[in-house]
Write an enzyme that holds these catalytic residues in place. Sequence first.
Site, PDB file in Angstrom:
ATOM      1  N   GLY A 119       6.622  79.025 -70.437  1.00  0.00           N
ATOM      2  CA  GLY A 119       5.882  78.168 -69.512  1.00  0.00           C
ATOM      3  C   GLY A 119       4.995  78.936 -68.567  1.00  0.00           C
ATOM      4  N   LEU A 269      -5.581  74.701 -50.098  1.00  0.00           N
ATOM      5  CA  LEU A 269      -5.883  73.316 -49.738  1.00  0.00           C
ATOM      6  C   LEU A 269      -4.754  72.380 -50.169  1.00  0.00           C
ATOM      7  CD1 LEU A 269      -8.245  71.987 -48.276  1.00  0.00           C
ATOM      8  CD2 LEU A 269      -9.204  71.396 -50.512  1.00  0.00           C
ATOM      9  N   GLU A 270      -4.216  72.589 -51.370  1.00  0.00           N
ATOM     10  CA  GLU A 270      -3.128  71.731 -51.841  1.00  0.00           C
ATOM     11  C   GLU A 270      -1.881  71.897 -50.967  1.00  0.00           C
ATOM     12  OE1 GLU A 270      -4.159  71.188 -56.603  1.00  0.00           O
ATOM     13  OE2 GLU A 270      -2.451  72.427 -56.003  1.00  0.00           O
ATOM     14  N   HIS A 414      -5.517  75.139 -68.407  1.00  0.00           N
ATOM     15  CA  HIS A 414      -6.089  74.451 -69.564  1.00  0.00           C
ATOM     16  C   HIS A 414      -7.239  75.244 -70.180  1.00  0.00           C
ATOM     17  CE1 HIS A 414      -7.802  72.892 -65.793  1.00  0.00           C
ATOM     18  NE2 HIS A 414      -8.950  72.789 -66.430  1.00  0.00           N
ATOM     19  N   HIS A 541     -13.870  46.646 -66.434  1.00  0.00           N
ATOM     20  CA  HIS A 541     -14.022  46.200 -65.045  1.00  0.00           C
ATOM     21  C   HIS A 541     -12.808  45.375 -64.636  1.00  0.00           C
ATOM     22  CE1 HIS A 541     -15.942  44.742 -61.383  1.00  0.00           C
ATOM     23  NE2 HIS A 541     -15.525  43.524 -61.735  1.00  0.00           N
TER      24      HIS A 541
END
Length: 571
Positions: A119, A269-270, A414, A541
Amino acid sequence: MAASISLSLSLSPASTPRSGPAAARLGAAFRSSSLSFCGLRREVLSLRSVGSADSRRMIADLARHRAAKIVAAAENNGKPAKFDYDLIIIGAGVGGHGAALHAVEKGLKTAIIEGDIVGGTCVNRGCVPSKALLAVSGRMREFQDEHHLKALGLQVASPGYDRQSVADHANNLASKIRSNLTNSLKSLGVDILTGFGTIVGTQKVKYGKVGFPDTEVTAENIIIATGSVPFVPKGIEIDGKTVFTSDHALKLEWVPDWIAIVGSGYIGLEFSDVYTALGSEVTFVEALDQLMPGFDPEISKLAQRVLINPRKIDYHTGVFATKITPAKDGKPVLIELIDAKTKEPKDTLEVDAAMIATGRAPFTKGLGLENINVATVRGFVPVDEHMQVTDADGNLVPHLFCIGDANGKLMLAHAASAQGISVVEQICGNDNVLNHLSIPAACFTHPEISMVGLTEPQAREKAENGGFPISVAKTSFKANTKALAENEGEGIAKLIYRPDTGEILGVHIIGLHAADLIHEASNAIALGTRLQDIKFAVHAHPTLSEVLDELFKSAKVNSGVMSSVNEPVAV
């Protein structure tokens, strides 16, 4: 490697001619099957009756002969068993995992060498557990926003949290995803070789644990996917308790009353979102002149108004933290600041804790690159556009590739996976060059920020150098029905494009679920879809996707510009 091949034939045992029209039709049938091999991967062999009953025995004989050749090719890749594996991947993070899965799909006998746990950073110390913490901070913000709740007709009394339960949620999520990745590799037949991998020569790797003998294995191709570690500048003393990196912060062992975060990029920031939601006061220390320097300036400006100013956050910009001393003997954490330009002393901060979020450094030491004449650049492994490693003389190293954070092209999980898939395609003989400008990025604050392609300053510089015009279009979440129904109208979407061609150069979003919305734009860039085509796409929509729909429709492409089907369109 075991091969499983099934041939379903309905044939009579009658004698068959060895030449003539039936045999000719049989040869044509085999030629049209277009069997192609990359390890075990192949087109399905389909045999049909091509003649009378007396020709079927010949078909059966040839089919059995063909099947035997297929098995031999599948077991040895069509050549003598020269290597232990078709592919060895050093590192079982998201990049290595993605490459391994694609390699198995392509039929390559594959092994992964992992010295830690499956991982990598993303799953165990990065994007996965941090999203668990951010999920909690998002709920806390909703419960604490009385004005928002009142507008929806809701009442919530005294919201609170249990720190250990929050920490357990993050840890349990990481464990679950790690287990899923491990099981997926094992179920597909990927060998997981435990130990630290070192390249000892061309197509040769050794691995092993400290204190135990090494094992040497060979592979036709090798991928380096060792990832990165937190970067800690000189002068900063890490104790893991009061001065720590994101690796330690994700354990959430305590929530300080006042924490300084050094660096205001994605990670900083996170975590400011997490800590302020849980009750901390935050002070940013940023070396550049503005917060969030990697974002599009217009998005940074709005983000500061939405994510910084209303919260218990202050900041120092244009300063370096030259020395940080952990808390000890009842004394607070000390942070010495100097001016980033003049290097003159600026200030000294006293806080309860300091988190270092100054980026990440490639984890490439000990790989044995010197054994194959490869020299790293600031720790990064040099590669070409195909992710193939180049040596100290600028020559390509045969059969050696490097993906992910270790090559420094784009330090996103990613992106590493996409690079790995691209490398496997090349190994199998399919030319594949990844367009890194099509890879999106996201910051999972509340609201979220996402982006793909160029910022406006980057696009303007490229336009000036290339001699072409650019235009900018914007839409607001305040005009979106779904966002208003959620009472989340704060946010914009910004498009940077070429009006002379309709090419999308960049898209930037801040707002509700921005991280999910960006993929329509990133896929358009990856596929080369132009605005004059995508503006006719239909969106349900009311959905947030209509933010992008309106953005694309608002773009003004020059009249007569050809669409992707080579027909002029008036827009």
